[in-house]
Design an enzyme around this catalytic site. Structure first.
Site, PDB file in Angstrom:
ATOM      1  N   ALA A 210     -22.585  -8.614 -23.822  1.00 44.61           N
ATOM      2  CA  ALA A 210     -22.512  -7.834 -25.060  1.00 44.61           C
ATOM      3  C   ALA A 210     -23.747  -8.042 -25.942  1.00 44.61           C
ATOM      4  CB  ALA A 210     -21.249  -8.210 -25.817  1.00 44.61           C
ATOM      5  N   HIS A 211     -23.760  -7.342 -27.046  1.00 48.45           N
ATOM      6  CA  HIS A 211     -24.932  -7.371 -27.933  1.00 48.45           C
ATOM      7  C   HIS A 211     -25.187  -8.769 -28.501  1.00 48.45           C
ATOM      8  CE1 HIS A 211     -22.237  -5.640 -31.430  1.00 48.45           C
ATOM      9  NE2 HIS A 211     -21.645  -6.616 -30.797  1.00 48.45           N
ATOM     10  N   ASN A 212     -26.468  -9.094 -28.581  1.00 47.88           N
ATOM     11  CA  ASN A 212     -26.926 -10.338 -29.216  1.00 47.88           C
ATOM     12  C   ASN A 212     -26.578 -11.598 -28.430  1.00 47.88           C
ATOM     13  OD1 ASN A 212     -26.451  -8.242 -31.581  1.00 47.88           O
ATOM     14  ND2 ASN A 212     -27.997  -9.689 -32.278  1.00 47.88           N
TER      15      ASN A 212
END
Lengths: 349, 349, 349
Positions: free
Chosen positions: C243-245
């Site tokens: 997922a993001h980050n």
């Protein structure tokens, strides 16, 4: 439109086609199939159990397929000893899934060394690599990629965005849904002394036998050596992972998001329910069933029904999960018993 | 570059745009947005809680958006009752996601019978089938495949390698990320007497309502009959599986790798966390929440928060998982109690 | 055929190449590699342990690679202190994976502003967007989509149906298998007062460092701000969600169907086994290992080996799962103890 057949059938003719008796007005005209809730005039519906009697009486459909031992109500009905199978056959009279015309689209990219059978369809923007073989009447939808030397049998359908990697073998009447990947490298590395991973060459291939269906975005990896095999008639749902060197037996069912690790062997007529995981080098016997989310870390005998992680007999698993949420009460009871026993010990001393 | 807006804004003008007061030097020039850690001179940052005070004092950013009740420190700050929402609006001043120009790329393959609205963009190597309809200002990125008779609304975005199968209906302002598959066949078979699987025709379709977002490589299957529906405003993450005839209510959230089996009904404002599985024919009530990895095999009432497999109330589940890892101690205690009780029984006899 | 090298080697020359001694007839001619079961005359096989002695004596292969401390039997053998590594090197003499020729296919769509290095291959029907950079000798297979401003290093391979979204950075010698999606929007929303979800702009990017391998249909989302990073040498299997980050350290292994939620940090040399889930904002230390299906909701220290959901030490988890399926017996025992204690209480009163 090629996939909605426009013909109307009299109920009596459908019954004849299905080889089943009917009750009620055999002259009623049937123009389609639908569910009980959404049927309109002209539709044929399916009722498999007496408990749907009320919906059957209220539907707007014109006729129904019902079990042979169910009584016909307001609507004319075809009575079948295998009503669902008969209904599926009836659906086939009114509907067939979308199929492009044969021929190679001018925007397809087909290697001159590819060998295409009779009446093959290659859609726009698909790429067929060198020395690929495709059997008669197979449909390659638009935007499919087939790497060199892959072979696809006859009457198969490969949907948009399917990848078939080099040297893969795909049988006859195989359906592969959109985005599935056949033959990407297996996941194998050796750890070097500095902690980095050395790739183990994935020199094997994938073999998909006849009559297999593979769901959207499922991945079936090529073997390190030898073959990853999915045998005749097995059906695989979406987003399933079949790792390198796995062997899935015939007529098995892999439900969505199942993952099978390297070199495991799944028998025939097996059912792996949704989100099941299977460890590597496991053997699952014929006609075994694994409940959803099972983590199979121990071999499963023929015919066993298992659940849980690690996998145990499903009856044990069910009993266990009735009791475990009450653990709080048992712990309280143990404490109460301890207090009482201490009390008793004092008195008895 | 089309998606980094180059304008600079004075802090006081941003505050005006957001309808919020500011403290400190309103003349400071803001040229971008960033995180606290990676901000540079000219950046606007966001701080939602007092606990990030230290990072706020140390950032190289030029200004911050902070909660209305937080005190401004070294940096000039916009104070907002909804600081995160205000920051999102501020981001929109400096950034909009990449959007190709309107027009049909010469290497796209668009059926002459497709009907495209005003300012539609069709990217290179995309295929638009017969009788497809696409609404105004919708963007079809390169390498998208849309099968015949599908309809896509206006201002939607379909990213590369998306497949939209025949007869699917997609609303307005829908975003579909790369590789998602809308409308592949549902997974339905009857077992024949010889153990083989007879395919149940998947004659239904998928309906995606307005303002839905669908993650990369997610799959949403077409119904057997009727419709699979994802209702207005629902957001679906990557690698999610929505099976045939499922109905997902409005404004719900399906986190990555969720799987929902056939004919289940998910209410509105529901949250299904990562890797949740839902059995078939289940009903999940409005505003219900399922914790990660839950296996939902029993209906969930409105507003319930559940966890585990089978699903139970999350408070019960949490209590249970505090106790279960101590099962070893309880078993020991049971054995100790048994010994003591036997001892007592001897004495008392 | 470009990927099966046709040369034959004498066993003594292979031994020389590997820097290992051999026993038996060094003149025997080797023309390929295979598994013990499927080897034919001319094949070199691998045996890593004494327990495969019987298969080694029965194989049709012409020679084997065996551990230095194993005795040679009927077949001539190369003896290596690292026999698997030596075998992998030997495989490389006979096999290299399929690689298209350099050059841009006439049916590729390459932006005039893209900058391609020396000997790059761009396959048919691939789309390379504006301002993309691709390093020397990188292979873009057919039907790949690279969005504007992405950068791909040298000697990398992007397989069919890979999507690389705008501004993504991909290093050298990276392999991305079919259908993987790099840089789709992260999954971030704010809930508005009316229950609808406001999209948080995903302005960041993805960075894939050198020597990473990414499996088929895996998705790695772009960051909200800043970067999602997969560091040098990490290997990711199929259908994984990052997922993001998220920040995945170097030389880690993410097995199939793993999901890592937003902003979590995975150390280096970590192994996450199949179907593991990691919550958001979690830190997993270096060289940690998570067993299959773990749900990581608590930080994991360096070197820890965990299992279960919530995650606990794997030894505790194993002990627990020996006892839990016997819960039925313990509950019975508690009831029996209660009865006895009550009996005792009566007597003692």
């Amino acid at each position: 439109m090629p996939d909605e057949k426009t013909a109307a059938w009299k109920l009596k003719d459908i019954a004849l086609h299905l080889g089943c008796p009917y009750e009620g007005d055999g002259e009623v005209e049937i123009t389609g199939v639908a569910s009980l809730e959404n049927a309109r005039r002209g539709d044929l519906v399916f009722v498999g159990q007496e408990k749907f009697r009320k919906q059957l009486e209220e539907t707007r459909a014109s006729a129904a397929v019902i079990p042979a031992d169910m009584t016909c109500g307001r609507l004319p009905a075809i009575k079948s000893p295998q009503p669902q199978m008969s209904f599926i056959k009836a659906v086939g009279l009114f509907f067939s899934s979308y199929r492009p015309m044969p021929g190679i689209h001018p925007l397809a990219s087909v290697s001159p060394s590819a060998r295409l059978g009779k009446d093959v369809s290659v859609g726009a923007l698909s790429h067929i690599g060198d020395d690929v073989e495709i059997g008669d009447e197979t449909v390659i939808f638009p935007l499919v990629s087939i790497y060199p030397r892959a072979r696809v049998g006859k009457e198969s359908r490969l949907h948009s965005h399917v990848s078939v990697r080099e040297d893969s073998i795909i049988g006859d009447r195989v359906i592969i849904h959109n985005g599935a990947v056949i033959g990407a490298d297996g996941f194998g590395y050796l750890r070097a002394e500095d902690g980095s991973s050395i790739k183990i060459p994935q020199k094997g291939r994938v073999v998909i036998e006849d009559d297999v269906e593979i769901g959207a975005n499922t991945t079936i990896d090529r073997a390190a050596l030898d073959e990853t095999v999915v045998r005749r008639g097995t059906k695989i749902d979406n987003l399933v992972m079949v790792a390198h060197n796995v062997d899935v037996g015939s007529n098995s069912i892999l439900v969505a998001q199942v993952g099978i690790a390297g070199s495991s062997k799944v028998g025939k007529n097996v059912i792996l329910s949704g989100q099941v995981g299977v460890s590597d080098h496991i053997t699952i016997g014929d006609a075994a069933v694994a409940a959803a989310k099972s983590g199979i870390t121990k071999n499963v005998p023929d015919g066993a029904v298992v659940a849980g992680f690690p996998n145990i007999d499903i009856r044990e698993w069910r009993k266990m999960w009735v009791l475990l949420p009450r653990i709080h009460d048992y712990v309280k009871e143990i404490k109460a018993l301890r207090a009482k026993v201490e009390e008793l010990e004092k008195k008895v001393k």
